[in-house]
Design an enzyme around this catalytic site. Structure first.
Site, PDB file in Angstrom:
ATOM      1  CG  ASP A 163      -1.686   1.572   0.828  1.00 53.37           C
ATOM      2  OD1 ASP A 163      -2.424   1.385   0.320  1.00 53.37           O
ATOM      3  OD2 ASP A 163      -2.420   1.123   2.587  1.00 53.37           O
ATOM      4  CD  GLU A 409      -1.011  -5.400   7.257  1.00 52.67           C
ATOM      5  OE1 GLU A 409      -1.128  -5.704   6.529  1.00 52.67           O
ATOM      6  OE2 GLU A 409      -1.269  -6.013   8.357  1.00 52.67           O
ATOM      7  CE1 TYR A 462      -4.390   0.442   9.949  1.00 53.87           C
ATOM      8  CE2 TYR A 462      -3.520  -2.215   9.552  1.00 53.87           C
ATOM      9  CZ  TYR A 462      -3.071  -0.687   9.507  1.00 53.87           C
ATOM     10  OH  TYR A 462      -2.494   0.308   9.336  1.00 53.87           O
ATOM     11  CD  GLU A 498       0.810  -1.689   9.618  1.00 55.50           C
ATOM     12  OE1 GLU A 498       0.060  -1.390   8.801  1.00 55.50           O
ATOM     13  OE2 GLU A 498       1.937  -2.418   8.704  1.00 55.50           O
TER      14      GLU A 498
HETATM   15  C1  GCB Z   1      -1.529  -2.619   6.622  1.00 53.33           C
HETATM   16  C2  GCB Z   1      -0.721  -2.478   5.971  1.00 53.33           C
HETATM   17  C3  GCB Z   1       0.537  -1.372   5.197  1.00 53.33           C
HETATM   18  C4  GCB Z   1      -0.930  -0.237   5.208  1.00 53.33           C
HETATM   19  C5  GCB Z   1      -2.349  -0.152   6.048  1.00 53.33           C
HETATM   20  C6  GCB Z   1      -3.494   0.576   5.594  1.00 53.33           C
HETATM   21  O1  GCB Z   1      -1.707  -3.305   7.377  1.00 53.33           O
HETATM   22  O2  GCB Z   1       0.453  -3.133   6.625  1.00 53.33           O
HETATM   23  O3  GCB Z   1       1.371  -1.069   4.332  1.00 53.33           O
HETATM   24  O4  GCB Z   1      -0.612   0.962   4.536  1.00 53.33           O
HETATM   25  O5  GCB Z   1      -2.834  -1.514   6.580  1.00 53.33           O
HETATM   26  O6  GCB Z   1      -3.204   1.982   5.861  1.00 53.33           O
HETATM   27  O7  GCB Z   1      -4.304  -0.712   5.154  1.00 53.33           O
END
Ligand code: GCB
Length: 586
Positions: A163, A409, A462, A498
């Site tokens: 990403d 990941e 997330y 994260e």
């Molecule tokens: C993740 C990734 C990261 C993305 C992020 C997102 O899990 O490791 O590279 O930018 O989520 O914002 O979706």
């Protein structure tokens, strides 16, 4: 690999500046000898990504070969020396010609490469260097990608499962430096404490014949603390009085290495900085110099307007200062090796770094499982191990690096992921027993197959963003149960590497709604409350320090907006929340 330096023996010239540049969509450059002269060049800044700098908007998404060329003068005084051509990083493949002869080829977008160009160079005369760069990723590259035809056009698109924008070009400095034919090729420095002494071990790699080596440890005031002359390549210093390196006290020593001829005259000299520090896991804690340390910070990207992923010294300085302003003590080089200049500044400022390879987006895509040896798996593995070794060789002497992250990941629920990562982990553990090893996971805890390989569990989550979107009240139960399960399954400390929410600076809503600044603050707060409850959590890295560019997509509003700072480094409300939480003092 040593960082280039000028001193009483070594000379250093930069080749940074405006080069000639031309795209080569049909791949004809080599057969038409473009390494002597480009047919229709335009100026291009080096170092920088080429994507956003020219008058051709289509260059932004260009795929294939591009050529860089420049002329330069080699002084007559360099006759008889080795003349190293060195480049800090080219994304992704580079082939280098000097005066029409191929000097080297390098694959991998974020590590330095060099070769002795003296046999191809004309001293006291003008020379020409050409670099062909190719930005297409495939199943064997790390990170992997593949080309897909765009319906109704004759164009292709690069598909990849990471990403951030696949910026390309000569991203880091290009330099020439000299050594004598006998030279110090490398040095490894390791430190530990024993019986109240600091033990500083060193191992030299010397090319050629140097009868003696003189090593001197110099303190931060420039005083020689200890010195020795040896004939072999390894040895150690025992220091009775010493300063430890750590956040808040980033005390750096220098090790001066001199190779001497039979009469005691220096043939080569090099100064490497190092710090005395130890890192380990003790129970549920990360321990730095015997004291528990909780990692707090934001991950980031090497990313800025116009220059893309190109070396950007002011940005590095600003970002590390923003981290200090927040009260952060650490970050991860998500998702590739950062510049050598940044690592050096982290040593100096006392920031702790989780150093990550470019192995991001190792997913299982239908017919082409990336771990499967029948497809590209063996080559991916080979590239992965080579890049991990290269990262180690580049960064092994940095006190700031406390942990290696071998991937971000990957599909760690996939059957073949365990044998694959066992091999990758073995590579780094054989090279370095002084640092922690991890991999950043995002598979469901129940199906993950790889967590057992690591010193601690790093996991990205997330909730209330990609799942249960907008429902802040679902975060805490889910997160707590999930983190507890990771801890129970592997019996290791856990770090949340994260968590974050896209936020458009200036969007406000009275009740916190997705994309508003209020939502980002509440989102982070809910996560942090759970982290504070769990005694096996060893750190929190918010995603992301600043907004950054990505490929286009329905969830990306001209890039990923999860920054707590905007792309031009102005704070969103969340930055003030984190500053308060982490005790930023400035
Ligand atoms: C993740 C990734 C990261 C993305 C992020 C997102 O899990 O490791 O590279 O930018 O989520 O914002 O979706």
């Amino acid at each position: 690999m040593l960082y280039p330096q000028a001193n009483q023996i070594r000379e250093l010239h930069t080749l940074d500046g405006f080069w000639d540049f031309q795209t080569d969509p049909d791949g004809v450059g080599e057969s038409q000898s473009w390494f002597d002269k480009l047919p229709n060049p335009e100026p291009m800044a080096v170092p920088a990504s080429f994507n956003e700098l020219t008058l051709q908007p289509e260059l932004r998404d260009y795929l294939g070969d591009v050529w860089y060329l420049r002329r330069f003068f080699v002084p007559a005084t360099w006759a008889g020396k080795r003349i190293w051509f060195r480049c800090g990083a080219v994304n992704y493949r580079a082939v280098v010609w000097i005066n029409g002869c191929r000097l080297l080829e390098h694959h991998g977008g974020h590590l330095p490469f060099e070769a002795d160009a003296a046999p191809l160079l004309r001293v006291g005369k003008e020379n020409v260097v050409a670099v062909r760069v190719n930005n297409v990723l495939d199943w064997s590259t790390v990170p992997p990608g593949f080309l897909r035809s765009l319906p109704g056009t004759n164009r292709k698109e690069l598909q990849y499962y990471f990403d951030f924008f696949n910026y390309a070009g000569i991203h880091r400095s290009v330099q020439l430096y000299t050594t004598e034919t006998t030279y110090l090729a490398d040095i490894t420095i390791r430190t530990y404490l024993s019986n109240n002494q600091a033990i500083v071990q060193f191992q030299l790699e010397v090319a050629g014949l140097a009868p003696e080596r003189r090593l001197t440890i110099i303190d931060h005031l420039g005083n020689a603390v200890s010195s020795k002359e040896i004939k072999g390549d390894e040895g150690e210093f025992q220091l009775e009085t010493f300063e430890l390196w750590g956040p808040g006290h980033p005390y750096l020593y220098k090790m001066q290495v001199e190779l001497l001829d039979g009469q005691g005259n220096p043939i080569d000299a090099y100064i490497e900085e190092f710090g005395i520090r130890m890192v380990a896991i003790r129970g549920n804690q990360i321990v730095l110099n015997g004291e528990p340390v909780y990692l707090k910070g934001c991950s980031r990207h090497d990313d800025f307007y116009l220059v893309g992923r190109g070396l950007n010294l002011p940005l590095i300085q600003k970002d590390l200062n923003l981290m200090r302003w927040l009260g952060a003590n650490s970050f991860r080089t998500s998702h590739y090796p950062y510049t050598e200049e940044m690592m050096r500044l982290c040593d100096r400022l006392g920031l702790l770094v989780i150093d990550e390879t470019a192995a991001v987006g190792l997913q299982t895509w239908g017919e082409m499982p990336v771990f499967n040896a029948d497809h590209a798996g063996e080559k991916t593995l080979e590239n992965h191990c080579r890049q991990l070794t290269g990262l180690y060789r580049r960064d092994k002497n940095h006190p700031c690096v406390i942990m290696w992250s071998i991937a971000n990941e990957p599909d760690s629920s996939e059957e073949n992921s365990l044998p694959y990562f066992e091999k990758v982990v073995a590579v780094i553990r054989n090279l370095d027993a002084t640092r922690l090893v991890t991999m950043v996971l995002n598979a469901p805890v129940d199906t993950d197959k790889c967590g057992q390989l690591f010193d601690l569990i790093c996991v990205n989550r997330y909730s209330a963003w990609y799942t249960e979107a907008g429902h802040l009240d679902t975060i805490q139960h889910q997160l707590k149960t999930d983190l507890q399960k990771w801890h129970q399954k592997y019996g290791k400390p856990v770090m949340l590497t994260e968590f974050g929410a896209d936020t458009i600076a200036g969007f406000h809503t009275l009740s916190p709604q997705m994309f508003s600044e209020e939502f980002q603050v509440e989102f982070l707060r809910k996560y942090c409350e759970i982290l504070d409850e769990l005694d096996f959590i060893v750190g929190e890295h918010v995603w992301n320090l600043a907004d950054f560019m990505t490929k286009q997509g329905i969830t990306r509003v001209i890039g990923n907006r999860k920054g707590v700072f905007t792309r031009d480094r102005q704070p969103k409300m969340a930055a003030f929340y984190l500053k308060e939480r982490w005790g930023g003092k400035v």
